[in-house]
Design an enzyme around this catalytic site. Structure first.
Site, short mmCIF file in Angstrom:
data_model
loop_
_atom_site.label_atom_id
_atom_site.label_comp_id
_atom_site.label_asym_id
_atom_site.label_seq_id
_atom_site.Cartn_x
_atom_site.Cartn_y
_atom_site.Cartn_z
N HIS A 14 5.67 8.19 0.59
CA HIS A 14 4.30 7.66 0.38
C HIS A 14 3.96 7.87 -1.09
O HIS A 14 3.69 8.99 -1.53
CB HIS A 14 3.28 8.39 1.27
N HIS A 16 2.05 6.10 -4.80
CA HIS A 16 1.29 5.09 -5.54
C HIS A 16 1.87 4.97 -6.96
O HIS A 16 1.83 5.93 -7.72
CB HIS A 16 -0.19 5.48 -5.63
N LEU A 17 2.38 3.80 -7.27
CA LEU A 17 2.97 3.57 -8.61
C LEU A 17 2.07 2.74 -9.50
O LEU A 17 2.34 2.64 -10.70
CB LEU A 17 4.33 2.88 -8.48
N ARG A 18 1.04 2.10 -8.93
CA ARG A 18 0.15 1.21 -9.72
C ARG A 18 0.95 0.06 -10.32
O ARG A 18 2.00 -0.32 -9.83
CB ARG A 18 -0.59 1.99 -10.81
N ASN A 42 -1.71 -0.76 -2.38
CA ASN A 42 -3.16 -0.88 -2.69
C ASN A 42 -3.41 -1.17 -4.17
O ASN A 42 -4.16 -0.48 -4.84
CB ASN A 42 -3.93 0.37 -2.23
N LYS A 100 1.16 -1.40 5.95
CA LYS A 100 0.17 -0.34 5.76
C LYS A 100 -1.19 -0.75 6.31
O LYS A 100 -1.73 -1.79 5.93
CB LYS A 100 0.07 -0.04 4.25
N HIS A 137 -3.48 4.84 7.12
CA HIS A 137 -4.46 5.74 6.51
C HIS A 137 -5.42 6.10 7.64
O HIS A 137 -6.28 5.29 8.01
CB HIS A 137 -5.21 5.09 5.34
N HIS A 175 -0.14 11.17 5.22
CA HIS A 175 -0.89 12.28 4.60
C HIS A 175 -1.81 12.99 5.59
O HIS A 175 -3.01 13.02 5.41
CB HIS A 175 -1.67 11.81 3.36
N LEU A 220 -8.16 11.74 -1.06
CA LEU A 220 -8.44 11.30 0.31
C LEU A 220 -7.15 11.21 1.10
O LEU A 220 -6.15 10.73 0.55
CB LEU A 220 -9.14 9.94 0.29
N ASP A 248 1.96 11.10 -1.73
CA ASP A 248 0.68 10.44 -2.01
C ASP A 248 0.27 10.67 -3.46
O ASP A 248 -0.92 10.67 -3.78
CB ASP A 248 -0.41 10.92 -1.05
N HIS A 252 -4.71 8.69 -11.60
CA HIS A 252 -5.90 8.08 -12.21
C HIS A 252 -6.06 8.73 -13.58
O HIS A 252 -5.75 9.92 -13.73
CB HIS A 252 -7.17 8.38 -11.39
N ALA A 264 -10.47 9.30 -6.29
CA ALA A 264 -9.71 10.21 -5.43
C ALA A 264 -8.23 10.12 -5.77
O ALA A 264 -7.70 9.02 -5.94
CB ALA A 264 -9.94 9.84 -3.97
N1 OTD Z 1 -5.66 8.95 -1.52
N2 OTD Z 1 -6.05 8.26 -3.70
C1 OTD Z 1 -5.38 7.08 -3.50
C2 OTD Z 1 -4.83 6.81 -2.31
C3 OTD Z 1 -4.74 7.90 -1.38
O1 OTD Z 1 -5.41 7.55 0.84
C4 OTD Z 1 -4.50 7.48 0.03
O2 OTD Z 1 -3.36 7.10 0.32
C5 OTD Z 1 -5.29 6.16 -4.61
O3 OTD Z 1 -5.81 6.50 -5.67
O4 OTD Z 1 -4.64 5.09 -4.47
C6 OTD Z 1 -6.21 9.17 -2.70
O5 OTD Z 1 -6.87 10.20 -2.88
ZN ZN Z 2 -1.78 7.13 -0.63
ZN ZN Z 3 -4.32 6.92 2.48
#
Ligand code: OTD
Ligand code: ZN
Ligand code: ZN
Length: 346
Positions: A14, A16-18, A42, A100, A137, A175, A220, A248, A252, A264
């Site tokens: 899991h 996030h690479l943006r 996302n 997802k 999620h 998560h 989150l 996760d 940011h 978050a």
């Molecule tokens: N939680 N921030 C992000 C995603 C996750 O719920 C998530 O997977 C994010 O910034 O993309 C976070 O706190």
């Molecule tokens: Zn995430």
């Molecule tokens: Zn999530």
């Protein structure tokens, strides 16, 4: 005496690479240690179709530093308009490894997620038929449900009904942050797995809120009480194959975190493996780290375990990590566990 641990090279289930400059800045931090990662969809706009996932995969591969091997495992962002045939084609081609589910409004860039779960029934049924996992999620978004209760309520009100209505659907609870979620996983069969982040094994809500508010610990789902952190540690170090690592890691920039409405996310890609070695060592479970970080995830996703290895060594003196990494968009602060760490990847 130096303690060493060699495990199959780990994967991150899991991540996030943006995109763009941020992608180029954070990707090397993951590719250094991890062979593969499940890439969260996302983005803005989200990665919804097979074509979008294919283009995003190309951008990730193009951003890899020369000489690095890393395999992005792509996911699709489920919307109420998702076409089951597009999902099936993206799976059949080998491109997409999961879909997802974001309840609309639950987390960063989740506005295009699902509000009416009945609208995605045809997609879920197709996924059950073809064996494509659903990553969730798992938080409800109703304004009258307390944020600390949203995961437990999601299990009762959304997840369990979806699973009962869709026999054979394979689900990853992403998560997890509560003892309720860990207990739900262990009460079910092997069609259900769960990822656990590095930071939820380390912080509880006091770390975020006592003595001043610490935006870099805000993520989150939000960190819960200590009893939940201990239940997550017990699950991760238990050897139960249904629990595996999903960092996760969610970068940011500092200006976006240190804000009156801060974003978050914890950025753990650079130091996750040393932190996990610390956690498993503390729990006298170093021999379970290979399962959690390297073996249980591939078993769930029906992929081979990596054949190359990673060695972690415990040093006599504390190791240091960079406080931040620089990106063209601004600095991104690396997760600080708040204690000395003696493990490093050799
Ligand atoms: N939680 N921030 C992000 C995603 C996750 O719920 C998530 O997977 C994010 O910034 O993309 C976070 O706190
Ligand atoms: Zn995430
Ligand atoms: Zn999530």
């Amino acid at each position: 005496m130096t303690v060493q641990l060699t495990i199959p090279r780990p994967d991150d289930w899991h991540l996030h690479l943006r995109d763009g400059a941020m992608l180029r800045a954070v990707l090397p931090e993951t590719a250094r240690d991890f062979a593969r990662a499940i890439i969260m969809p996302n983005l803005v706009p989200p990665v919804v179709t097979g074509d979008q996932a294919s283009a995003y995969r190309d951008r990730i591969l193009a951003a890899l530093p020369d000489g690095t091997t890393f395999e992005p495992l792509m996911t699709l962002y489920l919307t109420e308009d998702t076409d089951p045939a597009d999902v099936a084609a993206a799976h059949a081609s080998g491109l997409v490894k999961a879909v997802k589910l974001y309840p609309a409004g639950a987390t960063t860039n989740s506005a295009s997620g699902v509000s009416d779960f009945n609208k995605v029934r045809p997609v879920l049924e197709k996924m059950a038929e073809i064996g494509l996992p659903l990553c969730t999620h798992g938080e409800v978004t109703d304004s009258d449900i307390d944020i600390f209760d949203r995961e437990a309520v999601f299990i009762d009100q959304v997840l369990d009904p979806i699973r009962k209505a869709t026999p054979g659907l394979r689900v990853v609870m992403e998560h997890i942050t509560t003892k309720d979620a860990a207990a739900y996983v262990t009460s079910q069969d092997s069609d259900l797995g769960a990822t656990i982040t590095t930071h939820h094994l380390i912080i509880n809500r006091n770390h975020m809120l006592v003595g001043g508010i610490r935006p870099h610990y805000y993520c989150l789902p939000v960190a819960k009480r200590e009893e939940h952190r201990l239940a997550l540690r017990a699950a991760a170090t238990s050897g139960d194959k249904r629990f595996f690592l999903g960092t996760d890691s969610a970068p940011h920039t500092d200006p976006n975190k240190l804000n009156t409405c801060g974003c978050a996310g914890c950025f753990t890609a650079p130091n996750t493996m040393p932190l996990l070695a610390h956690v498993f060592d503390e729990n006298d479970a170093l021999e379970k780290l290979a399962g959690f970080a390297s073996e249980n995830g591939p078993a769930f996703y029906r992929l081979p375990v990596n054949t190359d290895t990673m060695t972690l060594a415990k040093q006599d003196t504390a190791v240091s990590f960079p406080d931040k990494i620089d990106t063209p968009d601004g600095p991104v602060t690396v997760f600080d566990p708040g204690f000395d760490v003696f493990w490093k990847v050799t």
